[in-house]
Design a protein around this motif. Structure first.
Motif, PDB file in Angstrom:
ATOM      1  N   ALA A 145      -8.841  20.463  40.669  1.00  0.00           N
ATOM      2  CA  ALA A 145      -8.910  21.138  39.369  1.00  0.00           C
ATOM      3  C   ALA A 145      -9.981  20.504  38.488  1.00  0.00           C
ATOM      4  N   ALA A 146     -10.077  19.169  38.540  1.00  0.00           N
ATOM      5  CA  ALA A 146     -11.075  18.460  37.734  1.00  0.00           C
ATOM      6  C   ALA A 146     -12.489  18.835  38.160  1.00  0.00           C
ATOM      7  N   ILE A 147     -12.713  18.925  39.468  1.00  0.00           N
ATOM      8  CA  ILE A 147     -14.031  19.303  39.983  1.00  0.00           C
ATOM      9  C   ILE A 147     -14.371  20.729  39.569  1.00  0.00           C
ATOM     10  N   ALA A 148     -13.370  21.623  39.628  1.00  0.00           N
ATOM     11  CA  ALA A 148     -13.597  23.009  39.207  1.00  0.00           C
ATOM     12  C   ALA A 148     -13.966  23.073  37.725  1.00  0.00           C
ATOM     13  N   LEU A 149     -13.237  22.341  36.887  1.00  0.00           N
ATOM     14  CA  LEU A 149     -13.526  22.325  35.445  1.00  0.00           C
ATOM     15  C   LEU A 149     -14.910  21.740  35.175  1.00  0.00           C
ATOM     16  N   THR A 150     -15.261  20.677  35.889  1.00  0.00           N
ATOM     17  CA  THR A 150     -16.578  20.059  35.706  1.00  0.00           C
ATOM     18  C   THR A 150     -17.698  21.036  36.043  1.00  0.00           C
ATOM     19  N   GLY A 151     -17.551  21.751  37.164  1.00  0.00           N
ATOM     20  CA  GLY A 151     -18.567  22.723  37.561  1.00  0.00           C
ATOM     21  C   GLY A 151     -18.677  23.883  36.592  1.00  0.00           C
ATOM     22  N   ILE A 152     -17.533  24.397  36.146  1.00  0.00           N
ATOM     23  CA  ILE A 152     -17.530  25.519  35.196  1.00  0.00           C
ATOM     24  C   ILE A 152     -18.141  25.084  33.869  1.00  0.00           C
ATOM     25  N   GLY A 153     -17.748  23.915  33.381  1.00  0.00           N
ATOM     26  CA  GLY A 153     -18.290  23.424  32.113  1.00  0.00           C
ATOM     27  C   GLY A 153     -19.790  23.176  32.185  1.00  0.00           C
ATOM     28  N   ALA A 154     -20.236  22.595  33.296  1.00  0.00           N
ATOM     29  CA  ALA A 154     -21.674  22.341  33.469  1.00  0.00           C
ATOM     30  C   ALA A 154     -22.448  23.648  33.514  1.00  0.00           C
ATOM     31  N   ALA A 155     -21.921  24.634  34.237  1.00  0.00           N
ATOM     32  CA  ALA A 155     -22.601  25.932  34.346  1.00  0.00           C
ATOM     33  C   ALA A 155     -22.692  26.620  32.986  1.00  0.00           C
ATOM     34  N   MET A 156     -21.595  26.634  32.238  1.00  0.00           N
ATOM     35  CA  MET A 156     -21.578  27.306  30.937  1.00  0.00           C
ATOM     36  C   MET A 156     -22.565  26.681  29.967  1.00  0.00           C
ATOM     37  N   SER A 157     -22.597  25.350  29.905  1.00  0.00           N
ATOM     38  CA  SER A 157     -23.492  24.687  28.952  1.00  0.00           C
ATOM     39  C   SER A 157     -24.946  24.783  29.395  1.00  0.00           C
ATOM     40  N   LEU A 158     -25.214  24.630  30.681  1.00  0.00           N
ATOM     41  CA  LEU A 158     -26.587  24.708  31.179  1.00  0.00           C
ATOM     42  C   LEU A 158     -27.154  26.115  31.046  1.00  0.00           C
ATOM     43  N   ASN A 159     -26.335  27.121  31.333  1.00  0.00           N
ATOM     44  CA  ASN A 159     -26.821  28.509  31.301  1.00  0.00           C
ATOM     45  C   ASN A 159     -27.257  28.950  29.912  1.00  0.00           C
ATOM     46  N   MET A 160     -26.694  28.335  28.870  1.00  0.00           N
ATOM     47  CA  MET A 160     -27.047  28.730  27.506  1.00  0.00           C
ATOM     48  C   MET A 160     -28.383  28.137  27.053  1.00  0.00           C
TER      49      MET A 160
END
Length: 247
Positions: A145-160
């Protein structure tokens, strides 16, 4: 236009929060942390220091290195292109360094999120040792779950495409300076961080601190989560945030 900027800022801030939550939850599983924070985690654990504050120091060091690398890269391109584009390179460098400087306040905010979640989340093995949450299987599920959250958070912030997280910014700066791919550079940088963590933990603690199965899974999993998240969500987020117009 105002609504798209609101979405863009909202996605960016949400991404930072989710990223901080994922990184912190990773540390609470006791199964090894992601390479990028393994150095600050091992130092804070061995000497009983605040994890968020040590990450603040580490990331500030990353930003300084980024600025040095950007100056070196600018000088390299100026010599290669000659006096014709020298002025353009100088103007571009000022903008790049300005964006680097903005990473300092971002770093402060982000590491406060780390401290907030660190105080909120318990160490799973210590707090739930005799229950499922404290078992190997339970902690492994929390790690996933932590790895999933890390990937989702990184993608959301980087994509913006607002201000890069120092952990991502330094990888990009190194890749630009040595003219290698970001993926290759990221792998090398992860290995460097793991090597430093192994050295510090073995020399000063006599055992592994912060490196384990979670470290390996983070190296493999975070990138995959980013790819899957972007496949299903990136286009929708870009449309809401007006990223097509933003370029």
């Amino acid at each position: 236009m105002g609504k798209t900027y609101l979405y863009r800022g909202g996605f960016y801030l949400a991404g930072l929060l989710i990223l901080a939550l994922g990184i912190t939850l990773n540390t609470k599983t006791g199964m090894g942390v992601s390479p990028i924070i393994s150095v600050s985690y091992s130092i804070s654990t061995i000497w009983g220091l605040n994890f968020g504050n040590m990450t603040l120091v580490l990331y500030a060091f990353f930003v300084v290195i980024e600025m040095v690398l950007h100056i070196i890269r600018n000088q390299k391109y100026t010599r290669r292109e000659g006096a014709v584009l020298a002025h353009a390179n100088k103007v571009n460098l000022k903008w790049v360094l300005f964006m680097d400087i903005l990473q300092f306040p971002l770093n402060l905010v982000f590491t406060r999120f780390l401290n907030l979640f660190s105080d909120w989340l318990p160490d799973l093995k210590t707090a739930y040792g005799d229950s499922f949450a404290g078992s190997f299987t339970g902690r492994l599920l929390f790690l996933i779950a932590a790895i999933a959250l890390t990937g989702i958070g990184a993608a959301m912030s980087l994509n913006m495409r607002v201000i890069p997280n120092p952990g991502d910014g330094i990888v990009q700066a190194i890749a630009d300076c040595i003219e290698k791919g970001v993926g290759f550079t990221k792998n090398c940088f992860d290995i460097l961080n793991i090597t430093i963590t192994l050295t510090v933990s073995l020399v000063f603690a006599g055992k592994l601190v912060g490196v384990g199965i979670g470290t390996v899974l983070a190296v493999i999993g975070v990138g995959r989560v980013i790819a899957v998240f972007n496949h299903f969500c990136m286009e929708k987020m870009d449309n809401l945030a007006g990223m097509e117009q933003a370029g």
